[in-house]
Motif scaffolding. Structure first.
Motif, PDB file in Angstrom:
ATOM      1  N   PHE A 194       8.152   8.456  -3.492  1.00 55.74           N
ATOM      2  CA  PHE A 194       7.020   7.777  -2.877  1.00 55.74           C
ATOM      3  C   PHE A 194       7.527   6.668  -1.958  1.00 55.74           C
ATOM      4  O   PHE A 194       8.664   6.196  -2.085  1.00 55.74           O
ATOM      5  CB  PHE A 194       6.053   7.218  -3.925  1.00 55.74           C
ATOM      6  N   VAL A 195       6.660   6.262  -1.026  1.00 57.19           N
ATOM      7  CA  VAL A 195       7.010   5.253  -0.028  1.00 57.19           C
ATOM      8  C   VAL A 195       5.919   4.194  -0.008  1.00 57.19           C
ATOM      9  O   VAL A 195       4.728   4.502   0.055  1.00 57.19           O
ATOM     10  CB  VAL A 195       7.153   5.870   1.375  1.00 57.19           C
ATOM     11  N   LEU A 196       6.337   2.919  -0.074  1.00 56.07           N
ATOM     12  CA  LEU A 196       5.410   1.793  -0.003  1.00 56.07           C
ATOM     13  C   LEU A 196       5.572   1.043   1.306  1.00 56.07           C
ATOM     14  O   LEU A 196       6.684   0.946   1.846  1.00 56.07           O
ATOM     15  CB  LEU A 196       5.662   0.807  -1.148  1.00 56.07           C
ATOM     16  N   GLU A 197       4.460   0.506   1.803  1.00 55.26           N
ATOM     17  CA  GLU A 197       4.489  -0.410   2.940  1.00 55.26           C
ATOM     18  C   GLU A 197       4.137  -1.805   2.459  1.00 55.26           C
ATOM     19  O   GLU A 197       3.284  -1.970   1.582  1.00 55.26           O
ATOM     20  CB  GLU A 197       3.496   0.025   4.020  1.00 55.26           C
ATOM     21  N   ILE A 240      -0.946   1.540 -10.185  1.00 55.13           N
ATOM     22  CA  ILE A 240      -0.550   2.901  -9.858  1.00 55.13           C
ATOM     23  C   ILE A 240      -1.568   3.870 -10.445  1.00 55.13           C
ATOM     24  O   ILE A 240      -1.852   3.843 -11.656  1.00 55.13           O
ATOM     25  CB  ILE A 240       0.851   3.218 -10.429  1.00 55.13           C
ATOM     26  N   SER A 241      -2.104   4.729  -9.600  1.00 57.23           N
ATOM     27  CA  SER A 241      -3.059   5.748 -10.042  1.00 57.23           C
ATOM     28  C   SER A 241      -2.366   7.100 -10.123  1.00 57.23           C
ATOM     29  O   SER A 241      -1.650   7.489  -9.193  1.00 57.23           O
ATOM     30  CB  SER A 241      -4.248   5.836  -9.073  1.00 57.23           C
ATOM     31  N   THR A 242      -2.574   7.799 -11.231  1.00 56.84           N
ATOM     32  CA  THR A 242      -2.021   9.131 -11.421  1.00 56.84           C
ATOM     33  C   THR A 242      -3.127  10.030 -11.957  1.00 56.84           C
ATOM     34  O   THR A 242      -3.290  10.179 -13.166  1.00 56.84           O
ATOM     35  CB  THR A 242      -0.842   9.107 -12.411  1.00 56.84           C
ATOM     36  N   GLY A 243      -3.897  10.626 -11.061  1.00 56.22           N
ATOM     37  CA  GLY A 243      -5.006  11.466 -11.481  1.00 56.22           C
ATOM     38  C   GLY A 243      -6.102  10.650 -12.121  1.00 56.22           C
ATOM     39  O   GLY A 243      -6.673   9.750 -11.503  1.00 56.22           O
ATOM     40  N   ASP A 244      -6.391  10.918 -13.397  1.00 60.40           N
ATOM     41  CA  ASP A 244      -7.467  10.217 -14.100  1.00 60.40           C
ATOM     42  C   ASP A 244      -7.004   8.926 -14.760  1.00 60.40           C
ATOM     43  O   ASP A 244      -7.803   8.231 -15.391  1.00 60.40           O
ATOM     44  CB  ASP A 244      -8.065  11.136 -15.181  1.00 60.40           C
ATOM     45  N   ASP A 245      -5.727   8.604 -14.629  1.00 55.91           N
ATOM     46  CA  ASP A 245      -5.173   7.449 -15.316  1.00 55.91           C
ATOM     47  C   ASP A 245      -4.661   6.435 -14.298  1.00 55.91           C
ATOM     48  O   ASP A 245      -4.418   6.764 -13.135  1.00 55.91           O
ATOM     49  CB  ASP A 245      -4.020   7.882 -16.234  1.00 55.91           C
ATOM     50  N   SER A 246      -4.496   5.196 -14.731  1.00 51.75           N
ATOM     51  CA  SER A 246      -3.890   4.165 -13.883  1.00 51.75           C
ATOM     52  C   SER A 246      -3.193   3.152 -14.785  1.00 51.75           C
ATOM     53  O   SER A 246      -3.544   3.003 -15.965  1.00 51.75           O
ATOM     54  CB  SER A 246      -4.934   3.469 -13.010  1.00 51.75           C
ATOM     55  N   ARG A 247      -2.201   2.479 -14.225  1.00 54.82           N
ATOM     56  CA  ARG A 247      -1.507   1.439 -14.972  1.00 54.82           C
ATOM     57  C   ARG A 247      -1.113   0.326 -14.015  1.00 54.82           C
ATOM     58  O   ARG A 247      -0.917   0.560 -12.823  1.00 54.82           O
ATOM     59  CB  ARG A 247      -0.273   1.999 -15.683  1.00 54.82           C
ATOM     60  N   VAL A 248      -0.981  -0.859 -14.572  1.00 51.91           N
ATOM     61  CA  VAL A 248      -0.581  -2.018 -13.791  1.00 51.91           C
ATOM     62  C   VAL A 248       0.819  -2.419 -14.220  1.00 51.91           C
ATOM     63  O   VAL A 248       1.070  -2.656 -15.411  1.00 51.91           O
ATOM     64  CB  VAL A 248      -1.553  -3.199 -13.986  1.00 51.91           C
ATOM     65  N   SER A 295       0.846  -1.190   0.000  1.00 54.05           N
ATOM     66  CA  SER A 295       0.000   0.000   0.000  1.00 54.05           C
ATOM     67  C   SER A 295       0.880   1.239   0.000  1.00 54.05           C
ATOM     68  O   SER A 295       2.035   1.206   0.437  1.00 54.05           O
ATOM     69  CB  SER A 295      -0.937   0.012   1.218  1.00 54.05           C
ATOM     70  N   LEU A 296       0.332   2.341  -0.490  1.00 56.28           N
ATOM     71  CA  LEU A 296       1.068   3.599  -0.561  1.00 56.28           C
ATOM     72  C   LEU A 296       1.034   4.282   0.804  1.00 56.28           C
ATOM     73  O   LEU A 296      -0.027   4.545   1.356  1.00 56.28           O
ATOM     74  CB  LEU A 296       0.444   4.506  -1.618  1.00 56.28           C
ATOM     75  N   LYS A 297       2.214   4.560   1.341  1.00 58.29           N
ATOM     76  CA  LYS A 297       2.315   5.256   2.621  1.00 58.29           C
ATOM     77  C   LYS A 297       2.418   6.754   2.427  1.00 58.29           C
ATOM     78  O   LYS A 297       1.839   7.543   3.181  1.00 58.29           O
ATOM     79  CB  LYS A 297       3.536   4.755   3.400  1.00 58.29           C
ATOM     80  N   ASP A 298       3.166   7.170   1.397  1.00 64.48           N
ATOM     81  CA  ASP A 298       3.369   8.595   1.157  1.00 64.48           C
ATOM     82  C   ASP A 298       3.804   8.791  -0.289  1.00 64.48           C
ATOM     83  O   ASP A 298       4.438   7.906  -0.876  1.00 64.48           O
ATOM     84  CB  ASP A 298       4.437   9.146   2.114  1.00 64.48           C
ATOM     85  N   ALA A 299       3.473   9.954  -0.861  1.00 69.83           N
ATOM     86  CA  ALA A 299       3.913  10.291  -2.221  1.00 69.83           C
ATOM     87  C   ALA A 299       4.013  11.801  -2.333  1.00 69.83           C
ATOM     88  O   ALA A 299       3.138  12.527  -1.872  1.00 69.83           O
ATOM     89  CB  ALA A 299       2.947   9.738  -3.264  1.00 69.83           C
ATOM     90  N   SER A 300       5.092  12.265  -2.959  1.00 70.74           N
ATOM     91  CA  SER A 300       5.266  13.692  -3.154  1.00 70.74           C
ATOM     92  C   SER A 300       4.412  14.162  -4.327  1.00 70.74           C
ATOM     93  O   SER A 300       4.008  13.369  -5.196  1.00 70.74           O
ATOM     94  CB  SER A 300       6.739  14.007  -3.430  1.00 70.74           C
ATOM     95  N   SER A 353       5.807  13.265  -7.737  1.00 73.27           N
ATOM     96  CA  SER A 353       5.654  11.903  -8.254  1.00 73.27           C
ATOM     97  C   SER A 353       4.443  11.762  -9.158  1.00 73.27           C
ATOM     98  O   SER A 353       4.407  10.891 -10.030  1.00 73.27           O
ATOM     99  CB  SER A 353       5.546  10.909  -7.096  1.00 73.27           C
ATOM    100  N   GLY A 354       3.414  12.582  -8.938  1.00 68.03           N
ATOM    101  CA  GLY A 354       2.186  12.474  -9.702  1.00 68.03           C
ATOM    102  C   GLY A 354       1.318  11.309  -9.293  1.00 68.03           C
ATOM    103  O   GLY A 354       0.265  11.055  -9.881  1.00 68.03           O
ATOM    104  N   ILE A 355       1.727  10.575  -8.260  1.00 67.90           N
ATOM    105  CA  ILE A 355       1.000   9.378  -7.827  1.00 67.90           C
ATOM    106  C   ILE A 355      -0.084   9.769  -6.815  1.00 67.90           C
ATOM    107  O   ILE A 355       0.186  10.446  -5.821  1.00 67.90           O
ATOM    108  CB  ILE A 355       1.963   8.363  -7.194  1.00 67.90           C
ATOM    109  N   THR A 356      -1.304   9.339  -7.090  1.00 65.78           N
ATOM    110  CA  THR A 356      -2.411   9.600  -6.166  1.00 65.78           C
ATOM    111  C   THR A 356      -2.824   8.354  -5.389  1.00 65.78           C
ATOM    112  O   THR A 356      -3.526   8.447  -4.385  1.00 65.78           O
ATOM    113  CB  THR A 356      -3.626  10.147  -6.931  1.00 65.78           C
ATOM    114  N   GLY A 357      -2.391   7.197  -5.860  1.00 65.37           N
ATOM    115  CA  GLY A 357      -2.721   5.961  -5.164  1.00 65.37           C
ATOM    116  C   GLY A 357      -1.913   4.800  -5.713  1.00 65.37           C
ATOM    117  O   GLY A 357      -1.510   4.810  -6.879  1.00 65.37           O
ATOM    118  N   MET A 358      -1.667   3.814  -4.862  1.00 69.43           N
ATOM    119  CA  MET A 358      -0.938   2.622  -5.305  1.00 69.43           C
ATOM    120  C   MET A 358      -1.267   1.464  -4.368  1.00 69.43           C
ATOM    121  O   MET A 358      -1.196   1.606  -3.148  1.00 69.43           O
ATOM    122  CB  MET A 358       0.570   2.874  -5.314  1.00 69.43           C
ATOM    123  N   VAL A 359      -1.614   0.338  -4.949  1.00 67.41           N
ATOM    124  CA  VAL A 359      -1.818  -0.895  -4.191  1.00 67.41           C
ATOM    125  C   VAL A 359      -1.137  -2.012  -4.959  1.00 67.41           C
ATOM    126  O   VAL A 359      -0.877  -1.895  -6.166  1.00 67.41           O
ATOM    127  CB  VAL A 359      -3.309  -1.234  -3.983  1.00 67.41           C
TER     128      VAL A 359
END
Length: 280
Positions: A261-264, A85-93, A46-51, A54-60
């Motif tokens: 960004f930081v992942l847990e 990885i979610s970046t605004g309106d877009d996401s990629r695996v 899971s995403l712990k933190d993102a600057s 990075s443009g990252i809004t979410g990550m699992v």
């Protein structure tokens, strides 16, 4: 991202990943590693933190690490690291799949890594390395043939053995060099490692319960930073990781810091396999 290091050192390597380890008994020796346990470990990411940069809004994601073999036959690692990885309106695996074979006694290492983006192959690297003279002789087969010599370095499982040796011996800080075939496979990384005093499990540690027979075992808190060998400028690490390390190489409670960004990574499942002992 140097995911194999996460597996071999943080999961196992694994810790890499790696890292991410695990039934066997006996002592861990620099030339052998008989105390490392064969296992399959699954980590929920899971995403712990993102600057903002990075443009990252979410990550699992999920990381799966399988470690097997023996000191006499060599060690195998199968590693998979999948993230959405979610970046605004877009996401990629993204999907990284790595397999390695490491023969500590003969100082050889083979690796294959395939990286996919949205299920399409994005990059593949295949190669090997072996101790030669005062360094390592590296041969890359894909994406292009390349042969080069680099400074001496530990392979991932060998580095894990070194770490456990130093933790057992009471050493709290050391520097080392690792070669794992990551990125383009053409260089090693310098690592600095901080080993804390051994700690016991505290009440309410739900992740420890997923470690099965290790649930009540003590562990070392570990923090590692990775630097490019020819780094210039401010000397900041390319990547850093913190985790809890058991004596047989099992790891849990991962924090992976990539700078922007930081992942847990939380241990979700641990399957222990019975290891074949080396013949007398």
């Amino acid at each position: 991202m140097r995911m194999l290091v996460i597996a071999s050192l943080a999961v196992a390597a694994v810790a890499p990943i790696a890292s991410p380890a695990l039934a066997g008994a006996g002592t861990v020796g620099r030339a052998g590693g008989e105390g490392l346990a064969a296992h399959r470990a699954v980590y929920d990411l899971s995403l712990k933190d993102a600057s903002e940069r990075s443009g990252i809004t979410g990550m699992v994601g999920r990381m799966v690490y399988e470690f097997g073999g023996s000191a006499c036959e060599g060690y195998t690692v199968s590693f998979r690291f999948v993230t959405e990885i979610s970046t605004g309106d877009d996401s990629r695996v993204t999907d990284q799949q790595t397999t390695t074979f490491e023969d500590i006694r003969n100082q050889t290492f083979r690796f294959v890594t395939r990286s996919f983006v949205n299920q399409k192959l994005d990059h593949e690297i295949r190669g090997s390395a072996e101790a030669a003279g005062n360094g390592l002789a590296v041969k890359i087969e894909q994406p292009e043939e390349l042969a080069l010599d680099i400074a001496p370095a530990h392979f991932p499982t060998e580095h894990m053995i070194e770490m456990i040796d130093k933790a057992r011996g009471g050493e709290r800080f050391y520097e080392s060099r690792i070669y794992d075939g990551s990125d383009e496979g053409d260089q090693a990384m310098i690592t600095t490692t901080i080993l804390g005093e051994k700690e016991t499990v505290e009440g309410g540690d739900t992740e420890a319960e997923r470690a099965g027979d290790l649930a009540d075992h003590a562990y070392w808190p570990v923090s590692m930073s990775y630097f490019e060998e020819e780094a210039e400028g401010d000397g900041l690490p390319v990547y850093s990781i913190a985790f809890k390390l058991y004596e047989n190489g099992v790891t849990r409670d991962l924090t992976m810091d990539y700078g922007d960004f930081v992942l847990e990574g939380r241990l979700a499942q641990l399957d222990m396999y019975e290891a074949e002992p080396c013949p007398e």
